[in-house]
Design an enzyme around this catalytic site. Structure first.
Site, short mmCIF file in Angstrom:
data_model
loop_
_atom_site.label_atom_id
_atom_site.label_comp_id
_atom_site.label_asym_id
_atom_site.label_seq_id
_atom_site.Cartn_x
_atom_site.Cartn_y
_atom_site.Cartn_z
N ASP A 123 -49.29 -7.15 11.61
CA ASP A 123 -50.75 -7.08 11.80
C ASP A 123 -51.48 -7.05 10.46
OD1 ASP A 123 -49.72 -4.59 11.25
OD2 ASP A 123 -51.20 -3.51 12.44
N HIS A 160 -47.60 -4.16 7.90
CA HIS A 160 -48.87 -3.86 7.22
C HIS A 160 -49.36 -2.51 7.74
CE1 HIS A 160 -48.36 -8.20 6.86
NE2 HIS A 160 -49.16 -8.15 5.81
N HIS A 205 -52.54 -0.88 20.29
CA HIS A 205 -51.71 0.30 20.50
C HIS A 205 -51.30 0.49 21.96
CE1 HIS A 205 -53.38 1.80 16.44
NE2 HIS A 205 -52.26 1.14 16.28
N SER A 230 -50.72 2.58 13.61
CA SER A 230 -49.46 2.14 14.22
C SER A 230 -48.24 2.91 13.73
CB SER A 230 -49.26 0.64 13.97
OG SER A 230 -50.35 -0.09 14.49
N GLU A 266 -46.60 -1.30 2.97
CA GLU A 266 -48.03 -1.34 2.67
C GLU A 266 -48.21 -1.72 1.20
OE1 GLU A 266 -51.69 -1.78 2.48
OE2 GLU A 266 -50.85 -1.31 4.46
N ASP A 278 -45.02 -6.21 -0.08
CA ASP A 278 -45.51 -7.19 0.88
C ASP A 278 -44.58 -7.18 2.10
OD1 ASP A 278 -46.30 -9.37 2.35
OD2 ASP A 278 -46.04 -10.84 0.74
N GLY A 279 -45.12 -6.84 3.26
CA GLY A 279 -44.30 -6.74 4.46
C GLY A 279 -43.67 -8.04 4.89
#
Length: 304
Positions: A182, A42, A19, A108, A128, A156-157
């Site tokens: 991530d 994610h 971050h 995030s 997500e 699914d990202g």
């Protein structure tokens, strides 16, 4: 594949590195007025209770944000010298805990949402795949009443990102994007998916800024990932930055495993200011969070 829950790890040293890097990158990009498409592949649940069952069971925030905040914002005494990047991060975390009690940690999605600019029409897309976390994320985002500025997808990202690049033009006509990748890396194939994703991103939108978080663990794929990403950037003639933070571990009881002690951030097309900011900040993090022999940090940059 749905066993991972970031709530167990919220506010740990890896989140601190992730971050601080994310905020320093975004602050620089937002010096230009043109809007930015922001993507988190994610996203997790978005907000986490540090006094909740998940966080207390893992206890990882104690060696991350809790320890850091206590050192840098003590109730009494004089705190050590800080950096602008670290102060910015701690100010943001404090903003989610206005009573001074560290109970909430923003993931995030909320780090990015806090920095978003309405006047520039920044947009945030969150992916997500975990059904429970996706429902929680939707509920957390709904409280913001942000309308079309933020979109959440149960998807699914890695796949959801593709049609978003290149991003739509901003009001000024320029196309700008920042993507955070991530995954949990619980599935070994995630490492290969990250490499393939970055390769596709550079092909689709070479000027975008892409941030990859990864764990530094005794697994060949984890050690190979930054090397592969460097190779992709060098072949595409794109600049890159690679930062790592290792807080090591203290004395372990017989049979006790140390857990995650180190992680890295790889940034494609980083701001030119990011290297100096991390070079100033990471040694301080090692001093404040380090737990034993082997603690270290690195910052390197290369490419075009």
């Amino acid at each position: 594949m749905f066993s991972y829950r970031h709530a167990f790890h919220a506010g740990n040293h890896a989140d601190v590195l992730k971050h601080i890097t994310l905020m320093a990158t975004l602050r620089h990009l937002m010096k230009k007025e043109a809007g930015i498409t922001l993507v988190d592949t994610h996203a997790g649940a978005g907000l986490y209770r540090l006094d909740g069952d998940y966080a207390e069971k893992g206890g990882e925030a104690a060696d991350g944000i809790v320890k850091l905040m206590a050192a840098m914002r003590p109730a009494t005494g004089t705190p050590p010298a800080s950096t602008a990047a670290l102060d910015d991060y701690l100010d943001l975390i404090a903003g989610f805990n206005p009573d001074g009690q560290l109970r909430v940690y923003p993931g995030s999605p909320f780090v990015m949402q806090t920095l978003m600019r309405t006047e520039s029409r920044d947009r945030l897309k969150l992916f997500e795949l975990h059904p429970t976390d996706s429902r929680t994320l939707n509920a957390n985002i709904a409280q913001l009443e942000a309308g079309r500025q933020i979109a959440v997808a149960l998807q699914d990202g890695f796949e959801g990102l593709k049609p978003l690049l290149p991003p739509p033009p901003s009001v000024s006509g320029s196309k700008r994007a920042l993507v955070l990748i991530d995954p949990s890396y619980e599935i070994k194939s995630d490492y290969a998916k990250v490499s393939a994703c970055i390769q596709e991103c550079i092909k689709r939108f070479p000027t975008g800024t892409y941030l990859v978080w990864y764990p530094i663990i005794p697994r060949a794929e984890a050690h190979d990932l930054p090397r592969k990403l460097k190779t992709l950037c060098n072949h595409a003639k794109r600049p890159w930055l690679h930062a790592t933070l290792n807080i090591s571990h203290g004395p372990l009881a017989l049979g006790e495993r140390p857990g995650l002690t180190a992680s890295g951030m790889f940034v494609v097309n980083p701001p030119h200011t990011l290297k100096a900011e991390l070079q100033a900040t990471l040694p301080l993090l090692v001093t404040l969070l380090g737990r034993g022999r082997g603690q270290a940090q690195t910052v390197e940059a290369g490419g075009a």
